[in-house]
Design a protein around this motif. Structure first.
Motif, PDB file in Angstrom:
ATOM      1  N   MET B  42      15.501 -10.298  66.108  1.00 25.23           N
ATOM      2  CA  MET B  42      15.003 -11.338  64.852  1.00 25.23           C
ATOM      3  C   MET B  42      13.272 -12.102  65.476  1.00 25.23           C
ATOM      4  N   TYR B  43      13.466 -12.604  64.433  1.00 22.74           N
ATOM      5  CA  TYR B  43      12.270 -12.799  63.889  1.00 22.74           C
ATOM      6  C   TYR B  43      10.649 -12.594  64.150  1.00 22.74           C
ATOM      7  N   GLU B  44      10.552 -13.971  63.517  1.00 29.74           N
ATOM      8  CA  GLU B  44       9.131 -12.291  63.330  1.00 29.74           C
ATOM      9  C   GLU B  44       7.929 -12.345  65.004  1.00 29.74           C
ATOM     10  N   ARG B  45       8.370 -12.792  66.048  1.00 31.54           N
ATOM     11  CA  ARG B  45       7.674 -12.601  66.498  1.00 31.54           C
ATOM     12  C   ARG B  45       9.063 -12.269  67.938  1.00 31.54           C
ATOM     13  N   PRO B  46       9.693 -11.313  67.805  1.00 30.79           N
ATOM     14  CA  PRO B  46      10.964 -10.983  68.630  1.00 30.79           C
ATOM     15  C   PRO B  46      11.198 -11.910  70.010  1.00 30.79           C
ATOM     16  N   LEU B  47      11.843 -11.977  70.965  1.00 31.57           N
ATOM     17  CA  LEU B  47      12.479 -12.574  71.842  1.00 31.57           C
ATOM     18  C   LEU B  47      12.912 -11.902  73.383  1.00 31.57           C
ATOM     19  N   HIS B  48      12.495 -12.359  74.335  1.00 31.67           N
ATOM     20  CA  HIS B  48      13.066 -10.933  75.147  1.00 31.67           C
ATOM     21  C   HIS B  48      12.836 -12.537  76.342  1.00 31.67           C
ATOM     22  N   ILE B  49      14.921 -12.426  76.374  1.00 28.39           N
ATOM     23  CA  ILE B  49      15.512 -12.764  77.281  1.00 28.39           C
ATOM     24  C   ILE B  49      16.102 -12.388  78.680  1.00 28.39           C
ATOM     25  N   VAL B  50      15.946 -13.605  79.714  1.00 27.15           N
ATOM     26  CA  VAL B  50      16.739 -12.848  80.889  1.00 27.15           C
ATOM     27  C   VAL B  50      18.097 -13.778  81.229  1.00 27.15           C
ATOM     28  N   LYS B  51      17.873 -14.819  80.721  1.00 26.49           N
ATOM     29  CA  LYS B  51      19.018 -15.506  81.324  1.00 26.49           C
ATOM     30  C   LYS B  51      19.651 -16.869  80.473  1.00 26.49           C
ATOM     31  N   ASP B  67      19.532 -22.646  72.224  1.00 29.76           N
ATOM     32  CA  ASP B  67      20.205 -21.631  71.083  1.00 29.76           C
ATOM     33  C   ASP B  67      21.304 -22.831  70.539  1.00 29.76           C
ATOM     34  N   ILE B  68      20.572 -23.001  68.758  1.00 30.40           N
ATOM     35  CA  ILE B  68      22.002 -23.038  68.014  1.00 30.40           C
ATOM     36  C   ILE B  68      22.012 -22.426  67.470  1.00 30.40           C
ATOM     37  N   TYR B  69      21.875 -20.834  67.708  1.00 31.58           N
ATOM     38  CA  TYR B  69      22.579 -19.577  66.515  1.00 31.58           C
ATOM     39  C   TYR B  69      23.397 -19.291  67.223  1.00 31.58           C
ATOM     40  N   ASN B  70      24.049 -18.962  68.341  1.00 34.27           N
ATOM     41  CA  ASN B  70      24.438 -18.645  68.827  1.00 34.27           C
ATOM     42  C   ASN B  70      26.496 -19.208  68.888  1.00 34.27           C
ATOM     43  N   ASN B 398      10.740 -19.428  61.643  1.00 35.31           N
ATOM     44  CA  ASN B 398      10.414 -18.720  62.344  1.00 35.31           C
ATOM     45  C   ASN B 398       9.373 -20.050  63.579  1.00 35.31           C
ATOM     46  N   ILE B 399       9.288 -21.007  62.725  1.00 36.89           N
ATOM     47  CA  ILE B 399       8.090 -22.462  63.293  1.00 36.89           C
ATOM     48  C   ILE B 399       9.513 -22.565  63.306  1.00 36.89           C
ATOM     49  N   LEU B 400      10.518 -22.739  63.416  1.00 37.91           N
ATOM     50  CA  LEU B 400      11.285 -23.604  65.168  1.00 37.91           C
ATOM     51  C   LEU B 400      11.890 -22.652  66.265  1.00 37.91           C
ATOM     52  N   ARG B 401      11.358 -21.123  66.234  1.00 34.89           N
ATOM     53  CA  ARG B 401      11.865 -20.504  67.032  1.00 34.89           C
ATOM     54  C   ARG B 401      10.169 -21.003  68.452  1.00 34.89           C
ATOM     55  N   ASP B 402       8.930 -20.808  67.386  1.00 32.10           N
ATOM     56  CA  ASP B 402       7.994 -21.157  68.053  1.00 32.10           C
ATOM     57  C   ASP B 402       8.066 -22.483  69.056  1.00 32.10           C
ATOM     58  N   LYS B 403       8.591 -22.889  68.660  1.00 37.50           N
ATOM     59  CA  LYS B 403       8.612 -24.769  68.800  1.00 37.50           C
ATOM     60  C   LYS B 403       9.533 -24.807  69.806  1.00 37.50           C
ATOM     61  N   GLY B 404      11.079 -23.301  70.087  1.00 37.61           N
ATOM     62  CA  GLY B 404      11.998 -23.532  71.226  1.00 37.61           C
ATOM     63  C   GLY B 404      13.199 -23.501  70.385  1.00 37.61           C
ATOM     64  N   ILE B 405      13.568 -23.388  69.705  1.00 39.10           N
ATOM     65  CA  ILE B 405      14.375 -24.213  68.792  1.00 39.10           C
ATOM     66  C   ILE B 405      15.380 -22.807  68.161  1.00 39.10           C
ATOM     67  N   VAL B 434      17.545 -32.400  65.271  1.00 45.35           N
ATOM     68  CA  VAL B 434      16.726 -32.776  64.118  1.00 45.35           C
ATOM     69  C   VAL B 434      15.342 -32.702  63.970  1.00 45.35           C
ATOM     70  N   GLN B 435      14.611 -33.280  65.279  1.00 43.77           N
ATOM     71  CA  GLN B 435      13.229 -33.878  65.047  1.00 43.77           C
ATOM     72  C   GLN B 435      12.374 -32.248  64.430  1.00 43.77           C
ATOM     73  N   GLY B 436      13.085 -30.884  65.362  1.00 43.73           N
ATOM     74  CA  GLY B 436      12.218 -29.757  65.423  1.00 43.73           C
ATOM     75  C   GLY B 436      12.285 -29.534  63.677  1.00 43.73           C
ATOM     76  N   ILE B 437      13.630 -29.412  63.170  1.00 43.25           N
ATOM     77  CA  ILE B 437      13.403 -29.406  61.937  1.00 43.25           C
ATOM     78  C   ILE B 437      12.967 -30.112  60.966  1.00 43.25           C
ATOM     79  N   ASP B 438      12.523 -31.619  61.036  1.00 43.59           N
ATOM     80  CA  ASP B 438      11.525 -31.965  60.322  1.00 43.59           C
ATOM     81  C   ASP B 438      10.164 -31.851  60.255  1.00 43.59           C
TER      82      ASP B 438
END
Lengths: 450, 450
Positions: B42-51, B67-70, B398-405, B434-438
């Motif tokens: 997922m995402y233009e720049r995939p995530l490498h998650i460890v925890k 993580d508001i997708y899981n 993808n902007i939200l992903r870069d913002k950490g959401i 909400v702020q992130g989506i804005d």
């Protein structure tokens, strides 16, 4: 309480057949009410298990049973290395394959390293062996553009809608697909001296021809490489080569179902197909892969997966999750560090030889066969005609259960003791098993003569 | 490295589209080599998650993502109660349903207690939601003697061979079955004022008629009761009743796929179908059931399972294993003790209201809808024509992903933000979202205007 008498399932509990005691009867009744009529239990008197350790299962009254039937917890119940790996990972991260994660890649590298001599190039993960075989079939259809399937006559490959249609051991009430053909199981004991390789090849060729006569071309030949549900029939090394050549010639794939023989059980290699010096297009695996944690998967050649991968992405929420992958890596570590493949060979030989020696004083033993930690004992009512003795087999299984030894039966005639102990079984435990079978056969024959 | 451009999967990583950095590129390349071409990230720049902890995922560089997708780890990542239950049980006993065991019975009692007003009588267990929907279809076929299936136009129900044939969201390269009919998703936003209940009922009736015109009778209507992949369309309470009556009248079963809405996500009830005051013949469940541990299942009426149970026993090696059942019981305990259904309602309202208020200054927001902790935000290029804005949606994700959401998108037009946070999301975290989506909408529109 269900009153079904299950003529199809080997060693199913049949209500009313034996006195199970008030407490067990109450639990069974509660279970029937809660889980409904599709579930089955094993043994005339079902077991209420509360704990497992090593090769032992322990029931609610503290009684210990030697579990030589469980090829899921193949390293022994609750192996500390796997428990530790699961507990560490589940407290750290449990997530899916749409993020990058290292453990799944380590698992893939380790599993692919078990087949360096082949073109098997990728690991794909599922949660169950059924899902793995289902996905293998989807890929075979996309790769070949065809739908036909060839399996052995008492094969079991799983329970999904597609896979149940090529799992004849589910019984006559579960319809086979119109695109499915059965071939006789490759049984040396019943071959009357015929060449097993020639015969199996000819049978597969005939099945291909019959499919074609009905306008269907084969997508795949799929076999459990020790033919477990057909009666534990490893056969001579190499005998599958002709059948595999035949399916390839007809344009179909060869799928090795390693759910039962995989992970070192044969005591020779990691996978059953490696006895035959051939490369499957797809290898499916499951049961012992996580020592109980739900994980299964496939090794695939690039050719088998290429078009499917391009057109039909694959995602399975739980498959390849970090916890199941950590369990599977711990399983591979344990097989290596405890040298379990070599152990399976040595102890498996002791087990097979010990049971074979009983044939001198038990006429019912028609054949003792197997490879490594997978043993089949075929019981017959007449050694000349090799007539299956289903009744004695059922008695032996249930007498052994009462003696504290758990195994079950298989094959078309329901007359083959199916023995697949944890790979960690000890030499002393083998002695207990051999002695138990000796006594059980004596009791069963004397009961049968009543 | 695969060069596939995936036009079918929403929010898939597309190689070469963005600079992912050398380390991530190397991991992706290793992964492509090991797992083959069928896997997606997922995402233009995939995530490498460890925890994971609570609502947070943490990557290999220590960066935290909300993580508001899981909706799998619905209690939050690594919830201590579930971790404890798994670790305790995996060290005690991990075995299958052919022995008696208490935890599976406790689980069944607890789950059946969530539907006391219905005829749903039994719990059956699988490992994945796909297996649950596959088994539902097998039972529907046996019960009705028919094969026809009706689903919505962008439905996703799973990946087995049978279920992929009624999961149109897998894309045009995965063939639908000849026995499958699609009906339009029940979207109030695109209904032009029509009565949603009437329209959906008529569409299902038309699909039944079309099946019959082709000599096929319906076995089942199956819907995700919040229509997740169709764009998060909970619809008004009760609107499904007419469609369910129609399928029953035609002799088919109604299957409620609760894999997404189940386990309290709607903030109203345990299950999505309970909003509609009707009794499904079969309810399927999965994702959040074990908070990450592979477990899924079905609630079935006695009528739906009776004949299948008699003729076609059901066994699944890993399903109903003691460890997965212990995890599921811990999940139910947690939902109850942390009052998560009520929390999902309150926090879900705050989330939906907060996003809805953004519509004043973001023309792209066409519709904000949902129920409880399930929110869909439909982005359009023109509020009058309601034209889907796929490009902006992808940029926002993808902007939200870069913002950490972390969230993703869904729907036929790939233009609906799909938001399904863990049920434990806090009020402060809602403010961050909400702020992130804005901010993301502002950035996306300004980027789009370039």
């Amino acid at each position: 309480m269900t009153s079904t008498i299950d003529l199809n399932m080997v060693n199913a509990y049949i209500p009313g057949q034996a006195d199970v005691g008030a407490e067990t009867a109450a639990t069974i009744s509660r279970r029937d009410r809660l889980l409904g009529p599709a579930y089955r239990l094993m043994y005339e008197r079902p077991l209420h298990i509360v704990k497992g350790e090593g090769a032992w299962l322990i029931d609610s009254e503290g009684r210990r049973f030697l579990d030589i039937y469980n090829n899921v917890t193949s390293l022994g119940h609750c192996h500390p290395r796997v428990v530790e790996a699961i507990c560490r990972q589940v407290a750290t991260l449990a997530t899916n394959t749409r993020y990058l994660h290292d453990t799944i890649l380590e698992l893939a590298e380790r599993l692919l390293a078990t087949v360096p001599e082949t073109e098997l190039a990728h690991l794909m993960l599922t949660c169950t062996g059924s899902e793995a075989n289902d996905l293998a079939y989807r890929m075979a259809k996309v790769r070949t553009g065809e739908t036909g399937i060839i399996v052995t006559e008492t094969a079991y490959h799983g329970f999904t809608d597609a896979v149940s249609q090529f799992s004849p051991s589910l019984g006559v009430s579960v319809d086979l697909g119109a695109h499915v053909r059965l071939v006789p199981a490759p049984s040396a004991y019943h071959a009357d001296g015929a060449d097993l390789a020639d015969r199996f090849t000819r049978d597969v060729e005939a099945a291909i021809a019959d499919l074609k006569r009905h306008g269907i071309k084969p997508a795949m030949l799929i076999v459990d490489t020790v033919f477990t549900s057909d009666g534990v029939l490893p056969g001579p090394s190499g005998f599958l080569a002709g059948a595999v050549a035949a399916i390839h010639k007809a344009g179909g794939l060869f799928v090795a179902d390693e759910v039962q023989p995989g992970f070192g059980r044969t005591g020779e290699h990691m996978w059953g197909f490696q006895r035959h010096r051939l490369t499957p297009d797809i290898v499916t695996m499951g049961k012992p892969m996580g020592n109980g944690q739900p994980i299964a998967g496939l090794l695939v050649t690039n050719d088998a997966v290429a078009r499917f991968g391009r057109d039909s992405r694959y995602f399975n929420t739980f498959a390849g999750n970090t916890v199941s992958c950590a369990a599977a890596v711990a399983v591979l570590d344990t097989i290596e560090q405890e040298k379990l493949i070599a152990h399976a060979a040595t102890i498996g030989d002791q087990l097979r030889d010990g049971i074979a020696a009983l044939a001198d004083r038990h006429e019912a033993i028609g054949d003792v066969r197997g490879v490594g930690m997978f043993v089949g004992v075929e019981l017959v009512s007449n050694r000349e005609t090799r007539e299956p003795d289903r009744a004695t087999t059922s008695r032996v299984v249930n007498i052994l259960r009462d003696k504290g030894i758990l195994l079950s039966a298989c094959a078309k005639g329901h007359n083959v003791l199916k023995i697949r102990p944890p790979l960690v079984l000890s030499s002393e435990q083998v002695d207990m098993v051999v002695q138990g079978i000796d006594e059980a056969l004596a009791e069963a024959m004397s009961a049968g003569a009543d």
